[in-house]
Motif scaffolding. Structure first.
Motif, mmCIF file in Angstrom:
data_model
loop_
_atom_site.group_PDB
_atom_site.id
_atom_site.type_symbol
_atom_site.label_atom_id
_atom_site.label_comp_id
_atom_site.label_asym_id
_atom_site.label_seq_id
_atom_site.Cartn_x
_atom_site.Cartn_y
_atom_site.Cartn_z
ATOM 1 N N THR A 1 0.789 -1.265 0.073
ATOM 2 C CA THR A 1 -0.098 -0.169 0.325
ATOM 3 C C THR A 1 0.838 1.101 -0.178
ATOM 4 O O THR A 1 2.017 1.361 0.270
ATOM 5 N N GLY A 2 0.359 2.288 -0.262
ATOM 6 C CA GLY A 2 1.084 3.733 -0.155
ATOM 7 C C GLY A 2 1.479 4.257 1.081
ATOM 8 O O GLY A 2 1.804 5.298 0.852
ATOM 9 N N GLY A 3 0.840 3.841 1.952
ATOM 10 C CA GLY A 3 0.714 4.352 3.560
ATOM 11 C C GLY A 3 1.703 3.623 4.168
ATOM 12 O O GLY A 3 2.889 3.665 3.974
ATOM 13 N N GLY A 4 1.480 3.754 5.367
ATOM 14 C CA GLY A 4 2.294 3.042 6.412
ATOM 15 C C GLY A 4 2.184 1.688 7.099
ATOM 16 O O GLY A 4 2.818 1.222 7.832
ATOM 17 N N ASN A 5 1.271 0.972 6.154
ATOM 18 C CA ASN A 5 0.688 -0.449 6.695
ATOM 19 C C ASN A 5 2.047 -1.252 6.099
ATOM 20 O O ASN A 5 2.160 -1.528 5.065
ATOM 21 N N TYR B 1 -0.050 3.208 13.281
ATOM 22 C CA TYR B 1 0.761 1.704 13.074
ATOM 23 C C TYR B 1 1.601 1.893 14.139
ATOM 24 O O TYR B 1 2.324 2.944 14.763
ATOM 25 N N MET C 1 -4.724 4.634 4.772
ATOM 26 C CA MET C 1 -3.852 3.530 4.521
ATOM 27 C C MET C 1 -2.819 3.813 3.349
ATOM 28 O O MET C 1 -2.062 3.187 3.118
ATOM 29 N N THR D 1 -1.691 6.996 2.276
ATOM 30 C CA THR D 1 -1.194 8.320 2.487
ATOM 31 C C THR D 1 0.072 8.266 3.349
ATOM 32 O O THR D 1 0.131 7.303 4.098
#
Lengths: 114, 113
Positions: free
Chosen positions: A96-100, B33, B98, B100
């Motif tokens: 994904t493009g985020g922090g996950n 997170y 999720m 960004t």
């Protein structure tokens, strides 16, 4: 499964010289790729990320990275190093493009010398 | 707040004790997170919260680790019966969603003696 390999745990350059930090990735699907910087006793700061929109990605502080699918690489460069660039740099990959579920490399400590 | 805030910044605890680490995300960020940074293992994903959905706990290393996020804002990471191998910097991050950019806090340095 995804993985990232950063070649060179320590890189030293002279102020004004080219910075090149290497990152190779492994991913079974088109990945999102990131470069983060960490200054001493600080959290991680995003420098740039690749989202398939363009293979050459420009980030903050004059850094850029080029996605090369044929080489499975995403090397970070900066034309002219500055003393303030001294920090640890992490390459990461995610679905994904985020922090996950970011999978990080082991990091490269950049030293800039006068 | 202006950024992700974590407390305490440093925590020293005795082996076998329980610890709680707190994270205040950026206001309005729905995704949160937890990561762990240690000398032996590098940076590892622990857990992910997205809105009111069930958290993704797939990165938690053992059942001694748990986390909750109350009211979709503050999160607490709890480590029960701490072991020396739990010594690490625990980083919290948040993002609008999720997909960004995730903004990281400065971390909590946990030392188990």
């Amino acid at each position: 499964a995804q993985s990232v390999t950063q070649l060179g745990s320590h890189v030293s350059v002279s102020e004004g010289a080219l910075v090149l930090l290497r990152c190779n990735y492994s991913s079974s699907v088109p990945p999102y790729l990131f470069w983060y910087v960490q200054y001493p006793n600080q959290g991680l700061q995003l420098l740039l990320k690749y989202t398939s929109a363009a293979t050459l990605v420009k980030g903050i502080n004059g850094f850029e990275a080029e996605f090369k699918k044929s080489e499975t690489s995403f090397h970070l460069t900066k034309p002219s190093a500055h003393m303030s660039d001294a920090a640890e740099y992490f390459c990461a990959v995610s679905l994904t493009g985020g922090g996950n579920k970011l999978t990080f490399g082991t990091g490269t400590q950049l030293k800039v010398e006068l | 707040g202006a950024g992700v805030s974590q407390s305490p910044s440093n925590k020293v605890t005795e082996k076998g004790k329980d610890v709680e680490l707190r994270c205040d995300p950026i206001s309005g960020h729905t995704a949160l997170y937890w990561y762990r940074q240690s000398l032996g293992q590098g940076l590892e994903f622990l857990i992910y919260f997205q809105g009111n959905s069930a958290p993704d706990k797939s990165g938690l290393p053992s059942d001694r680790f748990s986390a909750e996020r109350t009211g979709g804002s503050v999160s607490t990471l709890t480590i029960q019966r701490t072991q020396q191998e739990d010594s690490a910097v625990y980083l919290c991050a948040s993002s609008q969603d999720m997909n960004t950019e995730a903004f990281f806090g400065q971390g909590t340095r946990l030392t188990v003696v």
